[in-house]
Design a protein around this motif. Structure first.
Motif, PDB file in Angstrom:
ATOM      1  N   ARG B 422     -64.250  33.608 -22.206  1.00 20.76           N
ATOM      2  CA  ARG B 422     -65.397  33.793 -21.310  1.00 20.76           C
ATOM      3  C   ARG B 422     -65.940  35.213 -21.315  1.00 20.76           C
ATOM      4  NH1 ARG B 422     -64.147  29.610 -16.477  1.00 20.76           N
ATOM      5  NH2 ARG B 422     -63.116  28.086 -17.759  1.00 20.76           N
ATOM      6  N   ASP B 423     -65.876  35.779 -22.507  1.00 21.07           N
ATOM      7  CA  ASP B 423     -66.485  37.097 -22.655  1.00 21.07           C
ATOM      8  C   ASP B 423     -67.911  36.877 -23.167  1.00 21.07           C
ATOM      9  OD1 ASP B 423     -67.252  39.642 -23.106  1.00 21.07           O
ATOM     10  OD2 ASP B 423     -65.589  40.189 -24.430  1.00 21.07           O
ATOM     11  N   TYR B 424     -68.784  36.587 -22.229  1.00 19.01           N
ATOM     12  CA  TYR B 424     -70.123  36.180 -22.631  1.00 19.01           C
ATOM     13  C   TYR B 424     -70.968  37.334 -23.152  1.00 19.01           C
ATOM     14  CZ  TYR B 424     -68.708  31.925 -20.353  1.00 19.01           C
ATOM     15  OH  TYR B 424     -68.021  30.800 -20.030  1.00 19.01           O
ATOM     16  N   THR B 425     -70.597  38.525 -22.791  1.00 26.05           N
ATOM     17  CA  THR B 425     -71.308  39.683 -23.351  1.00 26.05           C
ATOM     18  C   THR B 425     -71.067  39.741 -24.850  1.00 26.05           C
ATOM     19  OG1 THR B 425     -70.939  40.848 -21.271  1.00 26.05           O
ATOM     20  CG2 THR B 425     -71.612  42.161 -23.160  1.00 26.05           C
ATOM     21  N   GLN B 426     -69.809  39.644 -25.222  1.00 24.27           N
ATOM     22  CA  GLN B 426     -69.466  39.680 -26.637  1.00 24.27           C
ATOM     23  C   GLN B 426     -70.000  38.429 -27.333  1.00 24.27           C
ATOM     24  OE1 GLN B 426     -68.267  42.107 -28.201  1.00 24.27           O
ATOM     25  NE2 GLN B 426     -67.864  41.195 -30.190  1.00 24.27           N
ATOM     26  N   ALA B 427     -69.938  37.297 -26.653  1.00 19.87           N
ATOM     27  CA  ALA B 427     -70.428  36.048 -27.240  1.00 19.87           C
ATOM     28  C   ALA B 427     -71.910  36.150 -27.560  1.00 19.87           C
ATOM     29  CB  ALA B 427     -70.176  34.891 -26.280  1.00 19.87           C
ATOM     30  N   ALA B 483     -66.704  34.018  -9.228  1.00 16.30           N
ATOM     31  CA  ALA B 483     -67.431  34.825 -10.224  1.00 16.30           C
ATOM     32  C   ALA B 483     -66.500  35.257 -11.344  1.00 16.30           C
ATOM     33  CB  ALA B 483     -68.055  36.038  -9.547  1.00 16.30           C
ATOM     34  N   THR B 484     -65.290  35.617 -10.988  1.00 15.68           N
ATOM     35  CA  THR B 484     -64.319  36.062 -11.992  1.00 15.68           C
ATOM     36  C   THR B 484     -63.882  34.909 -12.866  1.00 15.68           C
ATOM     37  OG1 THR B 484     -63.551  37.688 -10.383  1.00 15.68           O
ATOM     38  CG2 THR B 484     -62.157  37.319 -12.297  1.00 15.68           C
ATOM     39  N   GLN B 485     -63.742  33.758 -12.270  1.00 16.55           N
ATOM     40  CA  GLN B 485     -63.321  32.602 -13.061  1.00 16.55           C
ATOM     41  C   GLN B 485     -64.397  32.205 -14.059  1.00 16.55           C
ATOM     42  OE1 GLN B 485     -62.410  29.806  -9.987  1.00 16.55           O
ATOM     43  NE2 GLN B 485     -60.264  30.380  -9.890  1.00 16.55           N
ATOM     44  N   VAL B 486     -65.633  32.253 -13.646  1.00 17.68           N
ATOM     45  CA  VAL B 486     -66.715  31.841 -14.540  1.00 17.68           C
ATOM     46  C   VAL B 486     -66.897  32.856 -15.651  1.00 17.68           C
ATOM     47  CG1 VAL B 486     -69.185  31.390 -14.674  1.00 17.68           C
ATOM     48  CG2 VAL B 486     -67.873  30.547 -12.738  1.00 17.68           C
ATOM     49  N   TRP B 487     -66.840  34.131 -15.320  1.00 14.58           N
ATOM     50  CA  TRP B 487     -67.098  35.170 -16.327  1.00 14.58           C
ATOM     51  C   TRP B 487     -66.208  36.370 -15.985  1.00 14.58           C
ATOM     52  CZ3 TRP B 487     -72.476  37.892 -17.218  1.00 14.58           C
ATOM     53  CH2 TRP B 487     -72.394  38.678 -18.353  1.00 14.58           C
ATOM     54  N   PRO B 488     -64.981  36.370 -16.489  1.00 15.83           N
ATOM     55  CA  PRO B 488     -64.037  37.433 -16.098  1.00 15.83           C
ATOM     56  C   PRO B 488     -64.495  38.825 -16.489  1.00 15.83           C
ATOM     57  CG  PRO B 488     -62.913  35.620 -17.214  1.00 15.83           C
ATOM     58  CD  PRO B 488     -64.370  35.392 -17.386  1.00 15.83           C
ATOM     59  N   THR B 489     -65.294  38.922 -17.550  1.00 14.41           N
ATOM     60  CA  THR B 489     -65.690  40.251 -18.012  1.00 14.41           C
ATOM     61  C   THR B 489     -67.111  40.601 -17.582  1.00 14.41           C
ATOM     62  OG1 THR B 489     -66.370  39.293 -20.112  1.00 14.41           O
ATOM     63  CG2 THR B 489     -64.150  40.186 -19.985  1.00 14.41           C
ATOM     64  N   ASN B 490     -67.591  39.936 -16.577  1.00 18.12           N
ATOM     65  CA  ASN B 490     -68.939  40.227 -16.086  1.00 18.12           C
ATOM     66  C   ASN B 490     -69.043  41.708 -15.677  1.00 18.12           C
ATOM     67  OD1 ASN B 490     -71.410  40.352 -14.868  1.00 18.12           O
ATOM     68  ND2 ASN B 490     -71.159  38.434 -13.737  1.00 18.12           N
ATOM     69  N   PRO B 491     -69.973  42.453 -16.292  1.00 18.52           N
ATOM     70  CA  PRO B 491     -70.080  43.881 -15.949  1.00 18.52           C
ATOM     71  C   PRO B 491     -70.360  44.113 -14.464  1.00 18.52           C
ATOM     72  CG  PRO B 491     -71.386  43.347 -17.883  1.00 18.52           C
ATOM     73  CD  PRO B 491     -70.932  42.051 -17.309  1.00 18.52           C
TER      74      PRO B 491
END
Lengths: 139, 683
Positions: B422-427, B483-491
């Motif tokens: 769930r590292d959507y930034t990198q994705a 929020a953390t569960q959906v996107w743990p690396t959310n800035p």
């Protein structure tokens, strides 16, 4: 030569006469002025108030009568028919110059008191060291 | 679960491939790849996702463990609305999607093997070329189309080349296995041949005994019995007519009985040997067919074809039916895939079709590559690899072409991993790179998933921030968790952390500021409070007493500073008396203000006479024990003479004038008139 001597001694006698006359005139003027001064001063039987004493401790003068002469620098009507409060710009014979507060109660002989005019006051210092006018003479 | 796989694009993929063959190939892939379908589906942020993942993992594991029972997953029905957004190969989930169907890789680990294949160099060594030439020679030697060569010669020619092919490491010594199977079959065939000869001999002996018995019965001659061995088996004319010379009854009885017993023995032996030969031949067929099936399952299609051709040469009875265990995977592969009894010929046909299909897919791969359609190219190559990784057409794909696909697949794997954690930034970064790299990469689903999850996470963060503002600790924690569960690396989570850190720091800072404020207040250090008013005001805004205090301090200091400013202006204009008077007036109110006192001190030196007069006047005025009205008035008047506009002096005079009694003998309180009358200066 004799003629020249007679002329010189005549001139000398004239100079002496003129000098004497000048001295006499000066003496006459001094005497006249002194006389006139004595004629203009009021309450001469009273001592002139010491400005220094008043400033240092007015109450030390309480109960005494003095003469204050000078120009009225300022004046203020006191409420409740308590008379006037004036400031006298005075210069004593001792050379002291300054402003002296003076209370003129209503009962004191009324004359016109105007700023800038000279007056002589017969005053008595009250128990709080304030000069209170007893009599007033315009100079 | 049906073993048949519906292939919606089969006509588009291969116009000439019969439906059954396509099903055959698909099931072949099924057999080679233990199934446990699982397409990546990003969770919805639910905490049970891990549990689901474990469950899926268990299923995969089960699928691997149960690989013996070949199954094919139906089309993926992902629970996620964003399902199927991932590339076709998902090594992290051990799945592969071919023609719309998802297969688990299981223990075969096709993903890793495929990457190894892509990273490997094309097999074009001299040994490899020689090996392929040998295989071709074998195929040609045993081909039914090779004319003017006898069958034994064909077998000998092909058989002699098998050891040479087996020496190549890439062969995996399969040709040796094939040689052994062929040799065993040949031995079996030879044994049967000997057995048949023996049976024929027995039959001949039996017929001879029967003939002799008949002759003896007819002749009835005892003389005959003495020379029986010499005459047995001779033509009737040499032995004479049995009917003409019958044996004596007592002798005939023993002989005949003995001959009948022997005939029965011979018949029994014959039957026994016939059964043995039939059993031996069947055993040889079964073993040979098992090897062929095994090679087919291993996708060694060339070896399968070699084997079937040898089979047809060895077993020339025309029976090619395969003897497979009922309900076995291989049997199901044929019966359920093709709906017919499995045969060696069918195996040969399927192997040929697989080879042709692999070639077709590699050709498609190269065409896609030419147009930079990396996604489709990767799919084709993966399909080809899954069908026949050992075929020359796969082994000779050039290294540069493999490298292109390898990099693309790696990027795809990176995307999967990024989505998985769930590292959507990198994705998103990888996704953009993939879009640039491949002209046919379909990013819509992945983009939709990324957008949906980032939006969901950001929404939870906003809710958490609102909860924080409202002081709702429980909601804040809940939203933050979501929020953390959906996107743990959310800035934006970092921003929340910073806010929380700031709040904690603020809490300490508030206490420190309040303490500072109280200390300064106790010290009457109003200037310091005023200077730090922007720190104090926010932290004491809810404290009424402190708030009032700081408001008053700010108001007064502002007034003092304003007066100081005006005094400076007056001083600059040369009117130091006015400046001093303005400040001195405030001094009575704020006798401890350092700034005010400092300014006054500076000005005092410039207006010394004036200030001395005022001070002396004030001293006399305030002397209640020994009232000195005269002296005080004298000094006030002197001060006023120095600075005629002096308010201080005038006020002093006014105050003292009220103490003047109308009469020396009357107290001031006895004076008549309104107490509100004011003394009036006379101009």
């Amino acid at each position: 030569m004799a003629r020249r001597s007679s002329s010189n001694s005549k001139k000398k006698s004239q100079f002496a006469i003129y000098s004497l006359a000048f001295v006499l005139i000066i003496m006459a003027l001094s005497i006249g002025k002194s006389f006139l001064n004595q004629q203009a001063q009021h309450f001469t039987d009273l001592n002139e108030m010491s400005l220094a004493d008043l400033k240092e401790s007015g109450t030390s003068l309480s109960g005494n009568e003095y003469r204050i002469s000078g120009e009225i620098a300022d004046r203020m009507i006191l409420a409740n028919n308590r008379g006037l409060l004036v400031s006298i710009k005075s210069e004593t014979a001792k050379g002291e110059a300054g402003l002296i507060p003076l209370h003129i109660p209503p009962g004191v002989n009324q004359i016109n008191l105007e700023r800038g005019h000279n007056y002589t006051f017969k005053v008595e210092v009250n128990r709080e060291g304030l000069p209170v006018a007893q009599d007033i003479k315009a100079d | 679960m049906s073993p048949f796989i519906h292939l919606p694009n089969q006509q588009a993929l291969n116009h000439h491939t019969p439906l059954k063959t396509m099903r055959f190939l698909t099931i072949l892939i099924t057999l080679t790849i233990p199934i446990s379908a699982q397409v990546y589906s990003p969770g919805d942020g639910d905490a049970n996702r891990d549990g689901d993942a474990n469950r899926d993992g268990n299923n995969t594991a089960n699928g691997s463990n149960n690989s013996a029972s070949t199954t094919v997953e139906s089309k993926n029905t992902s629970a996620s609305v964003y399902g199927n957004e991932l590339p076709f190969v998902d090594p992290t989930q051990e799945t592969i999607t071919i023609m719309g169907h998802t297969f688990g890789l299981g223990d075969n680990r096709l993903g890793g093997m495929f990457e190894s294949y892509l990273a490997d160099s094309p097999n074009t060594s001299e040994d490899a070329l020689e090996y392929r030439a040998t295989i071709d020679s074998i195929l040609k030697a045993v081909s039914p189309y090779t004319k003017n060569v006898s069958v034994p010669q064909k077998i000998r020619d092909g058989f002699s080349l098998l050891p040479r092919a087996a020496t190549y490491s890439g062969d995996g010594r399969i040709c040796d296995s094939l040689s052994n199977a062929i040799y065993a079959a040949m031995l079996s065939k030879g044994t049967v041949k000997n057995s048949k000869q023996y049976i024929a001999d027995l039959e001949k002996e039996k017929k001879r005994i029967i003939a002799k018995a008949d002759w003896m019965r007819r002749s009835g001659s005892t003389a005959l019995s003495s020379n029986t061995k010499l005459r047995i088996g001779l033509p009737k004319r040499q032995n004479g007519d049995a009917k003409l010379a019958p044996l004596p009854l007592h002798m005939e009885s023993y002989k005949i009985q003995e001959m009948q017993r022997r005939i029965l023995e011979i018949e029994t032996l014959k039957k026994t040997h016939q059964g043995k030969s039939e059993l031996s031949m069947l055993q040889a067929r079964i073993e040979y067919q098992a090897l062929l099936a095994q090679l087919f399952i291993q996708r060694r299609f060339e070896h399968v074809i070699i084997g079937t051709r040898f089979y047809n040469l060895i077993f020339q009875d025309g029976s090619s039916k395969m003897h497979l265990k009922k309900d076995s995977d291989v049997n199901k592969f044929f019966t359920e895939g093709l709906g017919v009894e499995p045969t060696v010929t069918g195996l040969d046909s399927a192997a040929n079709e697989a080879m042709r299909k692999a070639k077709s897919l590699v050709k498609g791969f190269q065409n896609h590559l030419e147009y930079n359609e990396l996604h489709s190219a990767s799919k084709r190559l993966t399909e080809a690899y899954a069908i026949g990784e050992f075929l020359p057409v796969l082994q000779t794909v050039p290294a540069p072409e493999r490298r292109i696909v390898l990099e693309y697949v790696r990027s795809g794997n990176d995307l999967i991993k990024a989505m998985d954690v769930r590292d959507y930034t990198q994705a998103k970064i990888i996704l953009e790179a993939l879009k640039k790299r491949s002209s046919d990469f379909d990013s819509t689903k992945a983009e939709g998933a990324i957008a949906a999850f980032t939006r969901a996470s950001n929404g939870h963060i906003r809710s958490a921030q609102l909860a924080l503002l409202n002081g709702d600790q429980e909601s804040f924690q809940e939203e933050l968790k979501k929020a953390t569960q959906v996107w743990p690396t959310n800035p934006k989570l970092d921003e929340i952390d910073k806010q929380l850190d700031s709040l904690l720091e603020d809490s300490d800072m508030v206490k420190t500021l309040v303490d500072d404020f109280d200390r300064l207040l106790s010290e009457d250090n109003f200037r310091e409070i005023f200077d730090r008013r922007f720190e104090f005001v926010p932290v004491v805004k809810d404290d009424t007493s402190r708030k009032d205090a700081i408001e008053q301090i700010v108001r007064n200091i502002t007034r003092i500073d304003g007066t100081i400013s005006l005094a400076e202006v007056s001083s600059k204009n040369g009117n130091n008396f006015a400046a001093w008077e303005a400040l001195a007036e405030l001094r009575d109110e704020f006798p401890k203000d350092p700034e005010l006192l400092q300014r006054l001190e500076k000005l005092s030196s410039k207006v010394a006479d004036f200030t001395v007069a005022l001070n002396r006047a004030k001293e006399f005025e305030d002397n209640d024990l020994n009232p000195q009205t005269g002296s005080a008035l004298s000094w006030y008047m002197q001060a006023k003479s120095i600075y005629p506009s002096s308010e201080h002096a005038q006020e002093g005079i006014d105050r003292l004038s009220k103490r003047i009694m109308p009469d020396e003998r009357e107290p001031a309180e006895a004076s008549s008139g309104s107490p509100f009358d004011e003394d009036m200066p006379v101009k």
